[in-house]
Each structure stands twice: as structure tokens, then as C-alpha cells.
Enzyme design. Structure first.
Site, PDB file in Angstrom:
ATOM      1  N   GLU A  94       0.860  -1.191   0.000  1.00  0.00           N
ATOM      2  CA  GLU A  94       0.000   0.000   0.000  1.00  0.00           C
ATOM      3  C   GLU A  94       0.890   1.233   0.000  1.00  0.00           C
ATOM      4  O   GLU A  94       1.755   1.375   0.867  1.00  0.00           O
ATOM      5  CB  GLU A  94      -0.900   0.008   1.244  1.00  0.00           C
ATOM      6  CG  GLU A  94      -1.760   1.276   1.337  1.00  0.00           C
ATOM      7  CD  GLU A  94      -2.567   1.375   2.634  1.00  0.00           C
ATOM      8  OE1 GLU A  94      -2.405   0.513   3.523  1.00  0.00           O
ATOM      9  OE2 GLU A  94      -3.352   2.329   2.767  1.00  0.00           O
ATOM     10  N   ASN A  98       0.199  11.676   0.174  1.00  0.00           N
ATOM     11  CA  ASN A  98      -0.384  12.901   0.708  1.00  0.00           C
ATOM     12  C   ASN A  98      -0.231  13.971  -0.364  1.00  0.00           C
ATOM     13  O   ASN A  98       0.897  14.311  -0.764  1.00  0.00           O
ATOM     14  CB  ASN A  98       0.314  13.286   2.015  1.00  0.00           C
ATOM     15  CG  ASN A  98      -0.012  12.319   3.128  1.00  0.00           C
ATOM     16  OD1 ASN A  98      -1.172  12.106   3.464  1.00  0.00           O
ATOM     17  ND2 ASN A  98       1.013  11.681   3.694  1.00  0.00           N
ATOM     18  N   ARG A 117      15.847   4.762  13.776  1.00  0.00           N
ATOM     19  CA  ARG A 117      15.620   3.557  12.981  1.00  0.00           C
ATOM     20  C   ARG A 117      14.348   2.835  13.410  1.00  0.00           C
ATOM     21  O   ARG A 117      13.797   3.077  14.480  1.00  0.00           O
ATOM     22  CB  ARG A 117      16.810   2.613  13.125  1.00  0.00           C
ATOM     23  CG  ARG A 117      18.091   3.217  12.541  1.00  0.00           C
ATOM     24  CD  ARG A 117      19.178   2.187  12.398  1.00  0.00           C
ATOM     25  NE  ARG A 117      19.505   1.564  13.664  1.00  0.00           N
ATOM     26  CZ  ARG A 117      20.254   0.468  13.776  1.00  0.00           C
ATOM     27  NH1 ARG A 117      20.724  -0.121  12.691  1.00  0.00           N
ATOM     28  NH2 ARG A 117      20.523  -0.039  14.956  1.00  0.00           N
ATOM     29  N   HIS A 121      13.282  -2.586   5.528  1.00  0.00           N
ATOM     30  CA  HIS A 121      13.181  -2.737   4.071  1.00  0.00           C
ATOM     31  C   HIS A 121      12.002  -3.626   3.712  1.00  0.00           C
ATOM     32  O   HIS A 121      11.435  -4.307   4.563  1.00  0.00           O
ATOM     33  CB  HIS A 121      14.467  -3.346   3.493  1.00  0.00           C
ATOM     34  CG  HIS A 121      14.806  -4.712   4.019  1.00  0.00           C
ATOM     35  ND1 HIS A 121      15.726  -4.933   5.037  1.00  0.00           N
ATOM     36  CD2 HIS A 121      14.350  -5.954   3.698  1.00  0.00           C
ATOM     37  CE1 HIS A 121      15.815  -6.227   5.291  1.00  0.00           C
ATOM     38  NE2 HIS A 121      14.993  -6.873   4.500  1.00  0.00           N
ATOM     39  N   GLU A 167      15.167  -5.137  -0.790  1.00  0.00           N
ATOM     40  CA  GLU A 167      16.105  -6.254  -0.909  1.00  0.00           C
ATOM     41  C   GLU A 167      15.680  -7.126  -2.090  1.00  0.00           C
ATOM     42  O   GLU A 167      14.478  -7.305  -2.334  1.00  0.00           O
ATOM     43  CB  GLU A 167      16.081  -7.072   0.390  1.00  0.00           C
ATOM     44  CG  GLU A 167      17.090  -8.203   0.414  1.00  0.00           C
ATOM     45  CD  GLU A 167      17.064  -9.007   1.713  1.00  0.00           C
ATOM     46  OE1 GLU A 167      16.153  -8.789   2.551  1.00  0.00           O
ATOM     47  OE2 GLU A 167      17.954  -9.860   1.895  1.00  0.00           O
TER      48      GLU A 167
END
Lengths: 172, 172
Positions: A94, A98, A117, A121, A167
Site C-alpha cells: 500500500e 499525501n 531507525r 526494508h 532487498e
């Protein structure tokens, strides 16, 4: 690791509870700055199909749902039926746009791999890792880690238009 | 939205390129502070199974791969075969545990929904939304948005132990 030792790890339920039967890890949501750039990247470079869009003009945002759906798969055209179908499959991406962020200067969103953090990924697996990475080079995709860089020779990381890491691994 | 209008949006490839055949959106990676708490949440509360773990003691981190795998599904026991199988399915959640974070005070990771924003949430779809949410209440799960709060009555958001948002929707 045999199944016994996996279920003996602290915290792991021995069996999924009966009440969770039918639960599906359906989607992951990422905010994107420029939806046209992201739709191009995820459909043309990574082979997703755009399955559904939802616009919320009053709140000035739109949602885009993408998935790896084979050409043979019939995506339901009835909106309610499509929404149910889409909710029931795994592997949906998804994207939240904005409205207006595409006109801001510079990056708008945080990729999660520098402080603070959190999210790391997403990963797309491919039948032929060498061929996929060679094609990404040809397409001018930005790499975070090329296949033969570093110690891990069986994975690459590319970046999407917002800098989110994707990845790339082999499933063959 | 009929398929024609979806593929006419700026950026959208009319068809997935042939070179992307077999691409699979395999997993999403989140860093977690306390792996035992996260494994408990994702297996006991959300019904995932722990499919694979990978330890990197020199770099002081471990990876945990979870998926909604039915009891009937045979997870391959041969490590190479399991890794291939795991790479080929959609809907995998990868949790990264950097060793020792569980001993830090307070939250360690950023959920992406306050500045700097980026990643938003993952979503688990369920056969019976009311029953699932009632069970989460019984289990003492933290809600970001209860089913009947706000304008959207057909979705809830719960929080995982790190505060990552997990949307809950129905696929029935």
C-alpha cells in the site's frame, strides 16, 4: 533448525491459536512523495500491478494498492468484491500519497535505516537474481548494495524513489 | 475502478514487463527491541509461525522469519530447501533483533508515524473482524484505533510491542 527447537524459543507459541485461523499478513504501507514516480518504479521495474486506488480528497490523500498478480488472475471488477479479494491475499503493497508532497524540495520521507531507525526494508524475490540485477543496472536503478559488494553475495539492495530499501533475493 | 483507468494513471506500466515474471513481494523487515516479546505477539496474538531464524553472533544480531503457514503446510526441514521455499512465498515478516536492545530503557525503535515519517503500518486481515478485536481486548493488546472509534468503522489498529501499527481488516 528443526521445528521443535523453533517453538522452544522464548515467546514462541507452540501452535498458532485456533482463533487466528485464516489470518493473513495482507499488506505493508509506505508513504511516498511522488506517486507517479513510485507507480512507475513498482510496476515497470518491480512488476507489481496496481490493483486498487482510493481517494480521500477531503483529507488530501490517496491510497494505492499493488500486488504481484499474474496475467491469468482475474481481478474482480465489482468494487466490494475486489476489496474483499484484495484483503484476502498476502503480498500487497500500500502506497500512501499525501497530495502536494511531490512539489516539496528534496526527500519528504524517512527510510528507517538511519536514526531514528525502525522499519528496515521490503524484499522482492526473483527467479534469476543475476538477470534481475543486470536489468536494474540497465534501467538506471539506484543500488544500496550491489550483488557482488560486501560479504553477502546472494542478495542486493536497491532503492525506490523515496529511498526505501528493497532487498532482492532469489527463490530458485 | 476498471482496469483501463488504473493503467492510465501516470507512471503505471500497462502490463508487468516479461522480465518481472515470477517476482514475489516476499517480506517486510522491522527491527524489534525485545525479540521474546515480539515473537509472543506475532505468534500468539496474530497467529504467525516462526519459520526460520538466522544468527549472526559476530555482528550481534539475529533474524526471525514469520509467516501465516497452515498446519497442513510442510515447512521443509533441509536448510537450503527451506530457505528457497521461504523466499518464494509472499506475506513473510522479518524481525531483526540487535542483541542487547532488550536491556535498554524505554522504546528503542521509531514506528514511522510521527516525524520523521515514512513506513506506516503492516496489516493483518481476518475472517471475523469483531471476534478478532474482542479477542485482542481480552488479551490486553494496545489499540491505536478501536473498531468503532473514528469515522472508519471497518478497520482497527493495534500496536506491537515496539509500537509499530498493525491494521486489522476483514477479508470476508
Amino acid at each position: 533448525m528443526p521445528p521443535d527447537s523453533r517453538t522452544r524459543l522464548p515467546g514462541v507459541a507452540a501452535q498458532p491459536p485456533a482463533e487466528t485461523t485464516g489470518f493473513v499478513f495482507n499488506h505493508t504501507m509506505l508513504r511516498v512523495k511522488d506517486i507517479a514516480a513510485s507507480l512507475d518504479f513498482y510496476t515497470r521495474v518491480l512488476g507489481f500491478r496496481l490493483v486498487e486506488t482510493r481517494d480521500f480528497p477531503d483529507a488530501a490523500f490517496s491510497l494505492y494498492f499493488l500486488a504481484h498478480v499474474s496475467a491469468a488472475t482475474q481481478i474482480p471488477e465489482d468494487p466490494a468484491e475486489r476489496q474483499r479479494w484484495l484483503a484476502g491475499i498476502p503480498g500487497v503493497l500500500e502506497l500512501t500519497h499525501n497530495h502536494g508532497t511531490e512539489r516539496q524540495q528534496g526527500p519528504v520521507y524517512h527510510d528507517g535505516n538511519s536514526e531514528p531507525r525502525g522499519f528496515g526494508h521490503i524484499c522482492v524475490s526473483v527467479p534469476d537474481l543475476e538477470a534481475a540485477c543486470a536489468r536494474f543496472e540497465e534501467l538506471g536503478v539506484t543500488f544500496q548494495k550491489r550483488l557482488h559488494d560486501g560479504r553477502m553475495k546472494n542478495l542486493a539492495f536497491i532503492k525506490d524513489p523515496d529511498g526505501y530499501w528493497v532487498e532482492i533475493i532469489s527463490h530458485r
